[in-house]
Design a protein around this motif. Sequence first.
Motif, PDB file in Angstrom:
ATOM      1  N   GLY A   5       0.671  -1.081   0.146  1.00 50.67           N
ATOM      2  CA  GLY A   5       0.130   0.145   0.085  1.00 50.67           C
ATOM      3  C   GLY A   5       0.803   1.124  -0.077  1.00 50.67           C
ATOM      4  N   GLN A   6       2.279   1.098   0.078  1.00 49.05           N
ATOM      5  CA  GLN A   6       3.164   2.264   0.011  1.00 49.05           C
ATOM      6  C   GLN A   6       3.226   2.604  -1.204  1.00 49.05           C
ATOM      7  N   PHE A  57       1.207   6.410   1.863  1.00 47.36           N
ATOM      8  CA  PHE A  57       0.542   5.406   1.643  1.00 47.36           C
ATOM      9  C   PHE A  57      -0.603   5.706   1.163  1.00 47.36           C
ATOM     10  N   ARG A  63      -5.718   0.222   1.041  1.00 50.61           N
ATOM     11  CA  ARG A  63      -4.852  -0.410   1.717  1.00 50.61           C
ATOM     12  C   ARG A  63      -5.270  -1.954   2.186  1.00 50.61           C
ATOM     13  N   GLN A  67      -3.858  -5.549   1.412  1.00 53.29           N
ATOM     14  CA  GLN A  67      -3.141  -6.321   2.472  1.00 53.29           C
ATOM     15  C   GLN A  67      -4.136  -7.661   2.595  1.00 53.29           C
TER      16      GLN A  67
END
Length: 99
Positions: A5-6, A57, A63, A67
């Motif tokens: 997510g970065q 992010f 995100r 994940q």
Amino acid sequence: MGMTGQLATSKAGHDKDTLYVIVAEEGDFVFVCDGRLKRPEKPKKKRRKHIQPINCFVDEVLRKKLQGREKVYAEEIRYALKQYNARILHKEMEQDHFK
């Protein structure tokens, strides 16, 4: 899942300086996506040493999807990168205004 997510830029290769979202991690590799040439269903595999993470992010909803390995659409990735570019442009304009 620390980097998932970065945002990151490529430090090496023909895609040098390209802005990506890290969509997955696996050992010494990360999988990056820009939503255009590299879409979420077929991300680019890069060694960690060949990317430069940015201290930014994607939004929390995206995100969590990344994940949780849920389906992510290219439009969501493009929108996240567009939001980041807009923030950077806004900061630069503010700095120019106060010179």
